[in-house]
Design an enzyme around this catalytic site. Structure first.
Site, PDB file in Angstrom:
ATOM      1  CG  ASN A 261      26.888 -15.786  25.864  1.00 16.52           C
ATOM      2  OD1 ASN A 261      26.114 -15.760  24.916  1.00 16.52           O
ATOM      3  ND2 ASN A 261      27.720 -14.799  26.130  1.00 16.52           N
ATOM      4  CG  HIS A 263      29.719 -19.890  29.216  1.00 13.88           C
ATOM      5  ND1 HIS A 263      29.716 -19.245  27.987  1.00 13.88           N
ATOM      6  CD2 HIS A 263      29.889 -21.204  28.942  1.00 13.88           C
ATOM      7  CE1 HIS A 263      29.895 -20.137  27.021  1.00 13.88           C
ATOM      8  NE2 HIS A 263      30.001 -21.329  27.573  1.00 13.88           N
ATOM      9  CB  CYS A 298      33.153 -21.477  34.742  1.00 19.05           C
ATOM     10  SG  CYS A 298      32.473 -22.490  36.064  1.00 19.05           S
TER      11      CYS A 298
END
Length: 384
Positions: A261, A263, A298
């Site tokens: 994804n 992240h 993040c």
């Protein structure tokens, strides 16, 4: 919060390609190892280099099931306990252990994540690769984990065969719970138990969402009341600030830290958190419990700060002192009579925070709470 589709998939019938290019449902010959090669892979190779069919080729190469299956011989997985519990058998590899020849925490967390994904895979619910089931795709929703609690009674050793079970259940009106026990295949001893809580988030707006009835109907047949962690304490983890004892700043996710994804992977979060604790402590102690409360994702462009504060109340009691929390030493220790005897008096509980450093304000990624115990080096050495 961290996005993953581990909350809750099975292979299609064997097919082969005729000379005219059509596909027949005839079984293929077994390989020398006694395991059938999925003929559907031949289709993938036939179309893999055609840009117009690249997505279809990818799905075929993955052998993505479209209906519930009971076994997956390639992943050593099967459905048990009346069809709601998934079990996978794995071997702890040499590259998954640390200096003491036991599986690292990262290994265990990765195994939990992989088993959860394979459960979704075998259930026939996987609708879009890593991200969503069919109902969630239609509603543009994904599951995000908000809380995870892992209890570690013992760590499996290199070469050990372990079984990991996983299942899901309801958590409130709009949430879902996923549990795991991890145990020795031969002795039955439970090494690790874990539980997690998941909610739904709109993939575009990144806002939390109620569970649509379509999604509820899709996953509720898999729900069970079984629990791997009984009587879990749900106290909130307090927020730390920059005045904490240990601070590690300017952490940047690298390309290899990102998941599908795009992240930072959840396991990377834990590594950043634990690396803040001094090596002198982690060499002689091992983690026995970790609680994680996820706040946001993040990205690769974020700058991360890891903060850690020891819990002074968890320091082993000694009338001489608290050497590692900043208090002055007793006179007899200052004279050299007992200094080295106090060096192992570390706190056994720590509070953690990962946050993104921003120009105007900092944003929390995850809060954590860890509990540790002293390593039993004698028994550890003798077992290897």
């Amino acid at each position: 919060m961290a996005s993953l589709s581990c909350a809750l998939y099975l292979p299609p019938k064997c097919s082969s390609i005729r000379e005219n290019g059509s596909i027949s449902n005839t079984p293929q010959a077994s390989s020398a190892l006694g395991v059938q090669r999925p003929p559907v892979l031949d289709v993938a190779y036939a179309v893999a280099f055609n840009p117009a069919t690249s997505l279809a080729a990818e799905q075929i190469r993955q052998s993505v099931p479209t209906e519930k299956q009971l076994t997956d011989p390639f992943r050593q997985g099967l459905i048990v306990e009346g069809g709601v519990r998934y079990r996978q058998t794995v071997v702890i590899r040499s590259y998954e252990v640390g200096p003491d020849k036991t599986a690292t925490l990262e290994t265990i967390l990765n195994l939990l994540q992989e088993t959860a994904l394979n459960h979704v895979w075998l259930s026939g619910l996987l609708g879009d690769g890593f991200r969503a089931t069919h109902g969630r795709m239609r509603n543009n929703l994904i599951w995000v984990v908000t809380r995870m609690h892992v209890l570690l009674d013992e760590y499996p050793i290199w070469g050990e065969v372990v079984e990991i079970d996983t299942w899901v259940g309801a958590s409130g009106k709009n949430g879902m719970r996923r549990d795991w026990p991890l145990r020795s295949r031969f002795t039955g001893r439970v090494f690790c138990r874990a539980t997690s809580t998941w909610v739904m988030m709109n993939q575009q707006t990144r806002r939390l969402s109620k569970m649509p009835e379509e999604v509820r109907r899709e996953i509720s047949p898999w729900f069970t009341e079984m629990r791997a962690v009984q009587g879990e304490a749900l106290e909130k983890i307090e927020k730390l600030d920059d005045n904490a004892k240990y601070v590690n700043s300017n952490l940047k996710p690298k390309w290899n830290d990102l998941d599908m994804n795009h992240h930072a992977n959840n396991v990377k979060y834990v590594r950043w958190m634990l690396e803040t604790i001094p090596d002198e402590f982690t060499e002689d102690h091992q983690l026995s419990s970790i609680v994680l409360e996820y706040r946001r994702e993040c990205d690769s462009s974020d700058t991360v700060q890891s903060i850690c504060e020891p819990d002074e109340d968890s320091l082993p009691r000694d009338k001489n002192i608290r050497i590692l929390t900043g208090f002055s030493l007793a006179p007899e220790i200052l004279d050299g009579g007992g200094l080295f005897g106090t060096l192992d008096k570390w706190p056994t509980r720590y509070t953690h925070l990962l946050q993104i450093k921003g120009e105007k304000k900092d944003e929390e990624i995850v809060r954590g709470k860890t509990t540790w115990r002293k390593k039993n080096k004698k028994s550890s050495n003798s077992s290897h």
